[in-house]
Design an enzyme around this catalytic site. Structure first.
Site, mmCIF file in Angstrom:
data_model
loop_
_atom_site.group_PDB
_atom_site.id
_atom_site.type_symbol
_atom_site.label_atom_id
_atom_site.label_comp_id
_atom_site.label_asym_id
_atom_site.label_seq_id
_atom_site.Cartn_x
_atom_site.Cartn_y
_atom_site.Cartn_z
ATOM 1 N N ASP A 4 -1.081 -7.144 -6.282
ATOM 2 C CA ASP A 4 -2.449 -6.962 -6.265
ATOM 3 C C ASP A 4 -2.997 -8.094 -5.168
ATOM 4 O O ASP A 4 -3.083 -9.407 -5.631
ATOM 5 C CB ASP A 4 -3.510 -7.127 -7.417
ATOM 6 C CG ASP A 4 -4.973 -7.118 -7.049
ATOM 7 O OD1 ASP A 4 -5.221 -6.919 -5.848
ATOM 8 O OD2 ASP A 4 -5.673 -7.112 -8.163
ATOM 9 N N TYR A 9 -23.860 -9.610 7.173
ATOM 10 C CA TYR A 9 -22.748 -8.649 7.071
ATOM 11 C C TYR A 9 -23.025 -7.392 7.771
ATOM 12 O O TYR A 9 -24.445 -6.893 7.733
ATOM 13 C CB TYR A 9 -22.545 -8.319 5.493
ATOM 14 C CG TYR A 9 -21.655 -7.235 5.271
ATOM 15 C CD1 TYR A 9 -20.281 -7.244 5.460
ATOM 16 C CD2 TYR A 9 -22.234 -6.036 4.824
ATOM 17 C CE1 TYR A 9 -19.485 -6.194 5.533
ATOM 18 C CE2 TYR A 9 -21.420 -4.826 4.629
ATOM 19 C CZ TYR A 9 -19.856 -4.913 4.900
ATOM 20 O OH TYR A 9 -19.345 -3.838 4.727
ATOM 21 N N GLY A 52 0.936 -1.413 -0.023
ATOM 22 C CA GLY A 52 0.019 0.008 0.157
ATOM 23 C C GLY A 52 0.838 1.191 -0.031
ATOM 24 O O GLY A 52 0.433 2.261 0.597
ATOM 25 N N ALA A 53 2.215 1.130 -0.657
ATOM 26 C CA ALA A 53 2.772 2.507 -0.477
ATOM 27 C C ALA A 53 2.659 3.236 -1.741
ATOM 28 O O ALA A 53 3.465 4.496 -1.712
ATOM 29 C CB ALA A 53 4.259 1.673 -0.771
ATOM 30 N N SER A 54 1.579 3.399 -2.149
ATOM 31 C CA SER A 54 1.276 4.394 -3.583
ATOM 32 C C SER A 54 0.583 5.529 -2.911
ATOM 33 O O SER A 54 0.360 6.349 -3.643
ATOM 34 C CB SER A 54 0.681 3.836 -4.361
ATOM 35 O OG SER A 54 -0.593 2.980 -4.262
ATOM 36 N N SER A 55 0.308 5.487 -1.626
ATOM 37 C CA SER A 55 -0.596 6.675 -1.039
ATOM 38 C C SER A 55 -0.648 6.492 0.368
ATOM 39 O O SER A 55 -0.192 5.621 1.182
ATOM 40 C CB SER A 55 -2.159 6.484 -1.522
ATOM 41 O OG SER A 55 -2.804 5.544 -0.947
ATOM 42 N N GLY A 56 -0.919 7.790 0.940
ATOM 43 C CA GLY A 56 -1.168 7.769 2.280
ATOM 44 C C GLY A 56 0.235 7.591 3.135
ATOM 45 O O GLY A 56 1.285 7.845 2.762
ATOM 46 N N ILE A 57 -0.432 6.870 4.249
ATOM 47 C CA ILE A 57 0.697 6.350 5.328
ATOM 48 C C ILE A 57 1.541 5.518 4.835
ATOM 49 O O ILE A 57 2.855 5.388 5.027
ATOM 50 C CB ILE A 57 0.363 6.038 6.718
ATOM 51 C CG1 ILE A 57 -0.841 4.898 6.560
ATOM 52 C CG2 ILE A 57 -0.593 7.386 7.289
ATOM 53 C CD1 ILE A 57 -0.821 4.106 7.960
ATOM 54 N N GLY A 58 1.026 4.814 3.660
ATOM 55 C CA GLY A 58 2.145 3.458 3.262
ATOM 56 C C GLY A 58 3.335 4.785 2.436
ATOM 57 O O GLY A 58 4.399 4.119 2.342
#
Length: 318
Positions: A88, A197, A36-42
């Site tokens: 993915d 759910y 998840g390094a392409s945005s935010g805290i990643g």
């Protein structure tokens, strides 16, 4: 975030940033996979690890976004060692391809950070799968997700005979949302049951599973006598991401959230702290928040539930 600036035993607080908690730490020679390094805290986690000398492998689904992030980091930090690889986690084929390619490159693996990024999966639960840590010549374990949207996925690292005297660390990004899991914790018999759910319960369940996974994994690692730790953490509520799909709540957060919520550098602090800080040396099976050890709820401390999740998971990947 100035309302919550009181420091804990570690010397850091909710206001501490990723750069502050890693100040003076030399990560040269370490290799980390950050999902998840392409945005935010990643992205911030990848940037700060690279700043400290770690060779960062950004495992991203969107390679175009990953390339942009890599270029931005290298532009800011010319000496940074950063690579992007496609992954993915909702696709077993993608995960196997990632592991095969990583293995073929002959890279070590010292730090594995999972769970960064926005989780949109409705019925996700973290599953344990056997992997082999390149730097430690031992068969170990990591996580994957099961979801009705995307099927079965395994995140693995490749095999190697390399040795390392440096401690390996597995870091699961969880959340305080684990406190809102279903009353029974993990609904093993209703993982993909739409009739049962509940959005809050399902999300809480996935975050509780992060914590339980780290605890049970830590136990196995200790029993095997290997120099690898496994911990989980709550990064904090991030003002830029929270309620991004709700206009009213987003407006509220943008107005007053800066007083009580974290910005991205603060949100990445605990992930970087657990991944690199010497205070965490030898610490395993713990849950962290604001760069300090913190107690999860009773379900998050239930080792019987953790073992049940482990066994359930292993049966799924036989």
């Amino acid at each position: 975030m100035w309302l919550f600036s009181r420091k804990g035993p570690s010397g850091f607080s909710a206001s501490s940033t990723a750069e502050e908690v890693t100040q003076g730490i030399d990560g040269t020679g370490l290799t980390a996979i950050v999902t998840g390094a392409s945005s935010g805290i990643g992205t911030e986690t990848a940037r700060v690890l690279a700043l400290r000398g770690v060779h960062v492998i950004m495992a991203v689904r969107n390679m175009a976004a990953g390339k942009d992030v890599r270029e931005a980091i290298v532009k800011e930090i010319p000496s940074a060692k950063v690579d992007a690889m496609e992954l993915d986690v909702s696709s077993l084929a993608s995960v196997r391809k990632f592991a095969s390619e990583y293995n073929s490159q002959g890279r070590p693996l010292n730090i594995l950070m999972t769970g960064n990024g926005n989780n949109k999966h409705r019925f996700s639960v973290y599953i344990i799968a056997k992997i082999v840590f390149k730097s430690f010549k031992t068969e170990q374990y990591c996580s994957m997700e099961v979801t009705t949207y995307n099927g079965l996925a395994v995140f693995g690292s490749p095999q190697t005979a390399q040795k390392s005297s440096r401690e390996g660390r597995i870091v699961n990004v969880s959340s305080e949302a684990h406190r809102f899991a279903y009353s029974e914790g993990i609904r093993f018999d209703k993982i993909n049951d739409e009739s049962a759910y509940n959005s809050f319960g399902a999300y809480g369940q996935s975050k509780l599973a992060n914590i339980l996974h780290a605890k049970e994994l830590a136990k196995h690692l200790k029993e095997d006598g290997v120099n690898i730790t496994a911990n989980s953490l709550h990064p904090g509520s991030i003002v830029t991401n929270l309620f991004r799909y709700n206009g009213i709540l987003r407006g509220f957060c943008n107005t007053v959230g800066k007083l009580v919520l974290k910005n991205i550098p603060q949100g990445a602090a605990t992930t970087c702290y657990v991944a690199l800080h010497p205070q965490v040396q030898g610490v395993s099976g713990e849950y962290f928040s604001d760069s300090n050890i913190y107690k999860p709820n009773s379900q998050g401390q239930n080792m019987e539930l953790a073992k049940k999740l482990w066994d359930f998971s292993m049966n799924l990947v036989k």
